[in-house]
Design a protein around this motif. Structure first.
Motif, mmCIF file in Angstrom:
data_model
loop_
_atom_site.group_PDB
_atom_site.id
_atom_site.type_symbol
_atom_site.label_atom_id
_atom_site.label_comp_id
_atom_site.label_asym_id
_atom_site.label_seq_id
_atom_site.Cartn_x
_atom_site.Cartn_y
_atom_site.Cartn_z
ATOM 1 N N ARG A 1 0.819 -1.211 0.000
ATOM 2 C CA ARG A 1 0.000 0.000 0.000
ATOM 3 C C ARG A 1 0.853 1.261 0.000
ATOM 4 N NH1 ARG A 1 -4.436 0.149 4.445
ATOM 5 N NH2 ARG A 1 -5.400 1.535 2.900
ATOM 6 N N ALA A 2 2.151 1.107 0.013
ATOM 7 C CA ALA A 2 3.020 2.275 -0.060
ATOM 8 C C ALA A 2 2.904 2.920 -1.439
ATOM 9 C CB ALA A 2 4.469 1.866 0.214
ATOM 10 N N LEU A 3 3.179 4.227 -1.478
ATOM 11 C CA LEU A 3 3.105 4.987 -2.727
ATOM 12 C C LEU A 3 1.751 4.804 -3.428
ATOM 13 C CD1 LEU A 3 6.686 4.133 -4.048
ATOM 14 C CD2 LEU A 3 5.971 6.182 -2.792
ATOM 15 N N PRO A 4 0.642 5.023 -2.744
ATOM 16 C CA PRO A 4 -0.682 4.770 -3.342
ATOM 17 C C PRO A 4 -1.041 5.747 -4.446
ATOM 18 C CG PRO A 4 -0.946 5.854 -1.236
ATOM 19 C CD PRO A 4 0.519 5.551 -1.373
ATOM 20 N N PHE A 5 -0.423 6.928 -4.466
ATOM 21 C CA PHE A 5 -0.742 7.884 -5.532
ATOM 22 C C PHE A 5 -0.136 7.438 -6.855
ATOM 23 C CE2 PHE A 5 -0.288 10.906 -1.736
ATOM 24 C CZ PHE A 5 -1.580 10.656 -1.318
ATOM 25 N N LEU A 6 0.936 6.695 -6.803
ATOM 26 C CA LEU A 6 1.529 6.151 -8.018
ATOM 27 C C LEU A 6 0.818 4.888 -8.473
ATOM 28 C CD1 LEU A 6 5.362 6.593 -7.329
ATOM 29 C CD2 LEU A 6 3.867 8.045 -8.695
ATOM 30 N N SER A 7 0.461 4.040 -7.519
ATOM 31 C CA SER A 7 -0.181 2.765 -7.871
ATOM 32 C C SER A 7 -1.640 2.930 -8.239
ATOM 33 C CB SER A 7 -0.057 1.780 -6.699
ATOM 34 O OG SER A 7 -0.793 2.260 -5.583
ATOM 35 N N GLY A 8 -2.251 4.046 -7.841
ATOM 36 C CA GLY A 8 -3.660 4.251 -8.142
ATOM 37 C C GLY A 8 -4.582 3.783 -7.045
ATOM 38 N N ASN A 9 -4.028 3.324 -5.926
ATOM 39 C CA ASN A 9 -4.885 2.923 -4.811
ATOM 40 C C ASN A 9 -5.628 4.114 -4.217
ATOM 41 O OD1 ASN A 9 -4.411 0.145 -4.817
ATOM 42 N ND2 ASN A 9 -2.497 0.379 -3.688
ATOM 43 N N GLN A 10 -5.017 5.295 -4.308
ATOM 44 C CA GLN A 10 -5.683 6.531 -3.910
ATOM 45 C C GLN A 10 -5.516 7.537 -5.050
ATOM 46 O OE1 GLN A 10 -4.033 7.467 0.120
ATOM 47 N NE2 GLN A 10 -6.171 7.331 0.773
ATOM 48 N N ARG A 11 -6.615 8.189 -5.397
ATOM 49 C CA ARG A 11 -6.607 9.128 -6.513
ATOM 50 C C ARG A 11 -6.707 10.552 -5.989
ATOM 51 N NH1 ARG A 11 -6.864 6.514 -11.205
ATOM 52 N NH2 ARG A 11 -7.642 4.361 -11.230
ATOM 53 N N LEU A 12 -5.878 11.412 -6.586
ATOM 54 C CA LEU A 12 -5.829 12.804 -6.190
ATOM 55 C C LEU A 12 -6.614 13.663 -7.173
ATOM 56 C CD1 LEU A 12 -2.038 12.980 -5.245
ATOM 57 C CD2 LEU A 12 -3.998 12.622 -3.726
ATOM 58 N N SER A 13 -6.998 14.857 -6.714
ATOM 59 C CA SER A 13 -7.772 15.787 -7.532
ATOM 60 C C SER A 13 -6.907 16.972 -7.947
ATOM 61 C CB SER A 13 -8.999 16.287 -6.755
ATOM 62 O OG SER A 13 -9.798 15.202 -6.328
ATOM 63 N N GLY A 14 -7.383 17.670 -8.978
ATOM 64 C CA GLY A 14 -6.701 18.876 -9.404
ATOM 65 C C GLY A 14 -5.315 18.612 -9.959
ATOM 66 N N GLY A 15 -4.428 19.610 -9.784
ATOM 67 C CA GLY A 15 -3.075 19.496 -10.302
ATOM 68 C C GLY A 15 -2.278 18.378 -9.678
ATOM 69 N N LEU A 16 -2.589 17.991 -8.465
ATOM 70 C CA LEU A 16 -1.865 16.908 -7.804
ATOM 71 C C LEU A 16 -2.094 15.571 -8.496
ATOM 72 C CD1 LEU A 16 -2.321 17.723 -4.000
ATOM 73 C CD2 LEU A 16 -0.195 17.742 -5.301
ATOM 74 N N GLY A 17 -3.249 15.421 -9.130
ATOM 75 C CA GLY A 17 -3.564 14.150 -9.771
ATOM 76 C C GLY A 17 -3.178 14.078 -11.232
ATOM 77 N N MET A 18 -2.489 15.089 -11.749
ATOM 78 C CA MET A 18 -2.162 15.139 -13.174
ATOM 79 C C MET A 18 -0.665 14.984 -13.427
ATOM 80 S SD MET A 18 -4.699 18.280 -14.280
ATOM 81 C CE MET A 18 -4.227 18.154 -16.014
ATOM 82 N N LEU A 19 0.032 14.419 -12.492
ATOM 83 C CA LEU A 19 1.485 14.283 -12.632
ATOM 84 C C LEU A 19 1.905 12.928 -13.167
ATOM 85 C CD1 LEU A 19 2.565 16.063 -9.330
ATOM 86 C CD2 LEU A 19 2.673 16.966 -11.653
ATOM 87 N N GLY A 20 0.973 12.033 -13.397
ATOM 88 C CA GLY A 20 1.329 10.705 -13.887
ATOM 89 C C GLY A 20 1.763 9.797 -12.752
ATOM 90 N N GLY A 21 1.939 8.531 -13.098
ATOM 91 C CA GLY A 21 2.269 7.541 -12.067
ATOM 92 C C GLY A 21 3.499 6.720 -12.348
#
Length: 338
Positions: free
Chosen positions: A198-218
């Motif tokens: 579950r580490a690095l969930p923003f990269l793996s897609g386990n947690q999704r971010l909104s706005g500019g934070l979610g547009m950086l790719g994984g």
């Protein structure tokens, strides 16, 4: 004497009030809150201000996104704890110093309008130096820290030295004892070394971010979900899906090939020795008595009857001859008597 004591107490209260006001000074606000995120004063909601020296915590499914006054963005993923340690304003658009202490959890950082030297992130394994940067970082329960660069450049320094992250998706893993990997592209082995899928969930897609934070790719890390295969590796050949079969029914066995037989009329049956329409000629039980044909063929009653009559005609001729002889003798005897 009493008046001096009262004056001293008033001065202390005033100084404490200034200190409390400074401590309560807002430095940013929450823009996204999911599940449960708490601060010093209790649950944090959208548009709630965050303050210097405030500790922010998230539940095991919590997520908070914050924007500081200089435009710096910070995402705090599940099971995290972070403190806004120092925040010194330069003017309304930038800060002279912004320092946060990440105790545990997973985070995404995007620098704002301030100088890169103004930012500093402290972890149990070392310090992340920001260079106009966007990156993810994770802090495990034992202090092991992983940093993945998304944009710009960064440097990680710990007891074992410093590592430069200069290319997108570069990753460094460091431990509090000074052990540190070289910078290399993030892959599935990173999660294994961290001991947490579950580490690095923003990269793996386990947690999704909104706005500019979610547009950086994984960094193609969406494939690092436990139930999915690594997209960086060549995909296995896909076998054709088997045909669907109804489980309750047994598959019909193929019919055995029957030996070839010559075509027979539809009225013939295998147990007949001969077709009933092709029986050979044989004499009738009442031969010569049931038909009156005059064709003269064997077995024809007309011919047999004529032959029978002819036979009787011959006998009649013999009888006539006998009668003539007898009349002749009678005539001769009659003449003698005369």
């Amino acid at each position: 004497m009493r008046g001096q004591r009262l004056l001293f107490q008033a001065l202390i209260f005033a100084l404490c009030g200034v200190g409390l006001a400074a401590a309560a000074e807002p430095v940013g606000q929450a823009v996204v809150i999911k599940t449960e995120v708490t601060g010093q004063a209790g649950p944090i909601e959208v548009n709630t201000s965050v303050h210097r020296d405030e500790r922010i915590k998230t539940s095991q499914s919590g997520l908070g996104q914050f924007v500081f006054r200089d435009g710096t963005k910070l995402a705090v993923g599940w099971g995290s704890s972070v403190v806004i340690d120092r925040y010194v304003f330069d003017d309304s658009q930038s800060v002279r110093q912004l320092t946060i202490k990440a105790a545990k959890g997973t985070f995404r950082w995007v620098s704002g309008n301030s100088k890169s030297s103004a930012y500093q992130i402290l972890t149990p394994a070392g310090t992340i130096g920001v260079r106009g940067t966007a990156f993810d970082f994770y802090v495990g329960p034992d202090g092991t820290t992983a940093v993945v660069l998304l944009n710009g450049a960064a440097r990680f320094c710990g007891p074992g030295g410093c590592r430069q992250l200069q290319q997108r998706c570069d990753c460094v893993v460091a431990k509090p004892n000074g052990d540190m990997t070289s910078a290399r592209r993030v892959d599935r082995d990173v999660l294994q070394s961290l001991g947490n899928q579950r580490a690095l969930p923003f990269l793996s897609g386990n947690q999704r971010l909104s706005g500019g934070l979610g547009m950086l790719g994984g960094c193609n890390m969406a494939s690092l979900l436990p139930e999915r295969s690594d997209r960086n590796r060549p995909p296995p050949a896909v076998a054709p899906a088997p045909q669907r079969q109804d489980p309750p029914q047994r598959q019909a066995e193929p019919q055995k090939e029957r030996p070839h037989r010559p075509d027979m009329p539809h009225h013939d049956k295998p147990h007949h020795d001969k077709p009933h329409h092709d029986k050979p000629d044989r004499p009738d039980k009442h031969e010569g008595h049931g038909r009156h044909d005059d064709d003269g063929k064997p077995g024809n009653h007309g011919l047999d009857h004529r032959e029978h009559d002819h036979h009787h005609d011959g006998d009649g001729d013999r009888d006539d001859d006998h009668d003539n002889d007898r009349n002749h003798h009678r005539g001769r005897d009659f003449n003698r008597d005369r």
